[in-house]
Design a protein around this motif. Structure first.
Motif, PDB file in Angstrom:
ATOM      1  N   TYR A 228       0.840  -1.186   0.000  1.00  0.00           N
ATOM      2  CA  TYR A 228       0.000   0.000   0.000  1.00  0.00           C
ATOM      3  C   TYR A 228       0.880   1.242   0.000  1.00  0.00           C
ATOM      4  O   TYR A 228       1.984   1.249   0.550  1.00  0.00           O
ATOM      5  CB  TYR A 228      -0.893   0.042   1.247  1.00  0.00           C
ATOM      6  N   THR A 229       0.364   2.290  -0.605  1.00  0.00           N
ATOM      7  CA  THR A 229       0.963   3.618  -0.427  1.00  0.00           C
ATOM      8  C   THR A 229      -0.027   4.444   0.388  1.00  0.00           C
ATOM      9  O   THR A 229      -1.243   4.429   0.116  1.00  0.00           O
ATOM     10  CB  THR A 229       1.252   4.300  -1.770  1.00  0.00           C
ATOM     11  N   ILE A 230       0.498   5.137   1.412  1.00  0.00           N
ATOM     12  CA  ILE A 230      -0.358   5.854   2.355  1.00  0.00           C
ATOM     13  C   ILE A 230       0.128   7.295   2.475  1.00  0.00           C
ATOM     14  O   ILE A 230       1.326   7.552   2.564  1.00  0.00           O
ATOM     15  CB  ILE A 230      -0.336   5.184   3.748  1.00  0.00           C
ATOM     16  N   SER A 232      -0.674  10.507   5.009  1.00  0.00           N
ATOM     17  CA  SER A 232      -1.351  10.829   6.269  1.00  0.00           C
ATOM     18  C   SER A 232      -0.883  12.176   6.797  1.00  0.00           C
ATOM     19  O   SER A 232       0.034  12.802   6.238  1.00  0.00           O
ATOM     20  CB  SER A 232      -1.071   9.735   7.303  1.00  0.00           C
ATOM     21  N   ASN A 235       3.250  10.903   8.699  1.00  0.00           N
ATOM     22  CA  ASN A 235       3.714   9.606   8.207  1.00  0.00           C
ATOM     23  C   ASN A 235       4.699   8.935   9.159  1.00  0.00           C
ATOM     24  O   ASN A 235       4.694   7.711   9.314  1.00  0.00           O
ATOM     25  CB  ASN A 235       4.366   9.774   6.832  1.00  0.00           C
ATOM     26  N   LEU A 272      -5.120  -0.782  10.452  1.00  0.00           N
ATOM     27  CA  LEU A 272      -4.706   0.553  10.018  1.00  0.00           C
ATOM     28  C   LEU A 272      -5.571   1.673  10.594  1.00  0.00           C
ATOM     29  O   LEU A 272      -5.033   2.627  11.183  1.00  0.00           O
ATOM     30  CB  LEU A 272      -4.665   0.615   8.489  1.00  0.00           C
ATOM     31  N   LEU A 283      -5.711   9.758   8.275  1.00  0.00           N
ATOM     32  CA  LEU A 283      -5.419   9.109   6.997  1.00  0.00           C
ATOM     33  C   LEU A 283      -6.003   9.960   5.874  1.00  0.00           C
ATOM     34  O   LEU A 283      -7.206  10.215   5.826  1.00  0.00           O
ATOM     35  CB  LEU A 283      -6.014   7.700   6.950  1.00  0.00           C
ATOM     36  N   GLN A 285      -4.967   9.339   2.386  1.00  0.00           N
ATOM     37  CA  GLN A 285      -5.078   8.504   1.180  1.00  0.00           C
ATOM     38  C   GLN A 285      -4.461   7.142   1.452  1.00  0.00           C
ATOM     39  O   GLN A 285      -3.349   7.057   1.972  1.00  0.00           O
ATOM     40  CB  GLN A 285      -4.368   9.182   0.013  1.00  0.00           C
ATOM     41  N   VAL A 286      -5.195   6.076   1.111  1.00  0.00           N
ATOM     42  CA  VAL A 286      -4.686   4.710   1.217  1.00  0.00           C
ATOM     43  C   VAL A 286      -4.931   4.040  -0.125  1.00  0.00           C
ATOM     44  O   VAL A 286      -6.086   3.876  -0.540  1.00  0.00           O
ATOM     45  CB  VAL A 286      -5.379   3.916   2.343  1.00  0.00           C
ATOM     46  N   THR A 287      -3.852   3.652  -0.808  1.00  0.00           N
ATOM     47  CA  THR A 287      -3.977   3.101  -2.149  1.00  0.00           C
ATOM     48  C   THR A 287      -3.259   1.761  -2.255  1.00  0.00           C
ATOM     49  O   THR A 287      -2.064   1.684  -1.938  1.00  0.00           O
ATOM     50  CB  THR A 287      -3.363   4.061  -3.195  1.00  0.00           C
TER      51      THR A 287
END
Length: 303
Positions: A228-230, A232, A235, A272, A283, A285-287
Motif C-alpha cells: 500500500y501507499t499511504i 497521512s 507519516n 490501520l 489518513l 489517502q490509502v492506495t
C-alpha cells in the motif's frame, strides 16, 4: 446458455506436455484466459474448438463431446491467432463463404450483418491479402460471427489492432456477454482483460493456476504480501505505530508517501484505522500498490 467444460484434460505432443490435468468450466459471459507464452493457452483453445483431441480427459459443450462432433460448430465461432486466411478472396467473399459452409438460408445477408458488426463494410471488396493485421483480425471475427454463435473462442484477438479497433472489439464482446453468450478469449494485454472479463482463468506451464475475478484471486493469495501507499497527517508517527504490529512486514518513507507491506491482508485492513486513530494521525489517502491484474498474474507465474 452454453457451457464449455474440460474435465481432467491433458494434451501432450511427444514428450512435451502442453496441458496437464486441467479441469475448467466456462459459462455464459466473458472469460479471460491468462498465462505466459508457452503456458498452454492456445492448446486449450484448440481443444475447446475441436481442433485437437485430448490425450486424456474430456472436452464438452453442454455435455456433448467436442472432438469429432461437427454438430457443435452450429454453436461455436472461432477466431484463431494464426492468420490462415485466403488472401486472394475479398473480405465479403470470405465471409459469405463462411456463411455458406454453415448452410445459412441467406449467406449474403448474414455476411452483411457480420461485416457491419466488425466495421468492415467499407473494406469488404478489398482482397484480404491487402489488409493490415488489425483488419485481418476483424475479418476473421466476421467469419466467426456470421452464423450468430452462442459460443465464441478467440485466441489473442487484439493483436495488431489500433486503439480505436480495440475499443470497438471490447464493446462488441461486452454486448455479446450481456446477451448471455459464452465468450472465451486469451490476451497478453492485461489491462484489457481486467476491463473486459467477468471471469479469469490462469494457466501456468500447462497447469491450472487460479480462477475468479482478479480481485478474488488476489484476496485468496493470503501468503502474498500486500503493498500500500499511504498519505497521512504524520507519516513518521504512523510508520512507528505500524512497525510495532506483526501484521506489517515492512514500512518505508518515500518523500510524502508511506509505503507499507502487509503480511496479513485482513488483519492489516482492520489494524490501520485503529492504529491511526490511537496515534492521533489522520489518513488522507490509502492506495493498494499491487491490486492490478498484472501484479496478480506475475505472482502466480513466479510461484
Amino acid at each position: 446458455m452454453a457451457t464449455l467444460r474440460l474435465d481432467a484434460c491433458s494434451r501432450w505432443f511427444g514428450n512435451v506436455v502442453a496441458v496437464n490435468d486441467v479441469t475448467m468450466t466456462i459459462g455464459p459471459g466473458i472469460t479471460g484466459l491468462l498465462g505466459p507464452n508457452g503456458a498452454g493457452k492456445s492448446t486449450l483453445i484448440h481443444l475447446l474448438a475441436g481442433f485437437l483431441p485430448p490425450s486424456t480427459g474430456t472436452v464438452t459443450l453442454d455435455e456433448a463431446p467436442i472432438w469429432k462432433n461437427p454438430e457443435v460448430y452450429r454453436a461455436l465461432g472461432i477466431v484463431p491467432e494464426r492468420e490462415a486466411t485466403y488472401d486472394h478472396l475479398t473480405g465479403r467473399q470470405l465471409t459469405v463463404a463462411s456463411a455458406e459452409l454453415h448452410r445459412l438460408p441467406d449467406p449474403g445477408a448474414a455476411a452483411r450483418r457480420a461485416l457491419a458488426a466488425v466495421e468492415m463494410t467499407d473494406a469488404q471488396d478489398r482482397k484480404v491479402g491487402e489488409y493490415s493485421k488489425g483488419m485481418k483480425q476483424r475479418i476473421k471475427m466476421a467469419s466467426a460471427l456470421v452464423h450468430d454463435p452462442a459460443v465464441l473462442l478467440l485466441d489473442e484477438p487484439f493483436n495488431g489492432m489500433d486503439p480505436r479497433q480495440r475499443l470497438h472489439l471490447i464493446q462488441l464482446l461486452r454486448a455479446m456477454g450481456d446477451e448471455g453468450r459464452t465468450v472465451l478469449f486469451s490476451s497478453h494485454i492485461l489491462e484489457e482483460v481486467e476491463q473486459l472479463a467477468h471471469q479469469i482463468e490462469v494457466v501456468v506451464a500447462g497447469r491450472y493456476a487460479a480462477s475468479g475475478d482478479y480481485r478474488e484471486i488476489r484476496r485468496l493469495m493470503t501468503d502474498r504480501p500486500h503493498q500500500y501507499t499511504i498519505v497521512s497527517s504524520d507519516n513518521r508517527a504512523l510508520a512507528s505505530a505500524l512497525v510495532a504490529d506483526g501484521s506489517t512486514a515492512g514500512v518505508s518513507l518515500d518523500g510524502d508517501v508511506l509505503r507499507v507491506q502487509a503480511a496479513e491482508f485482513l488483519r492489516f485492513a482492520a489494524l490501520l484505522p485503529r492504529v491511526a486513530r490511537d496515534a492521533g494521525v489522520r489518513l488522507l489517502q490509502v492506495t493498494p500498490a499491487d491490486e492490478s491484474l498484472e501484479s496478480v498474474f506475475s505472482y502466480l507465474v513466479e510461484n
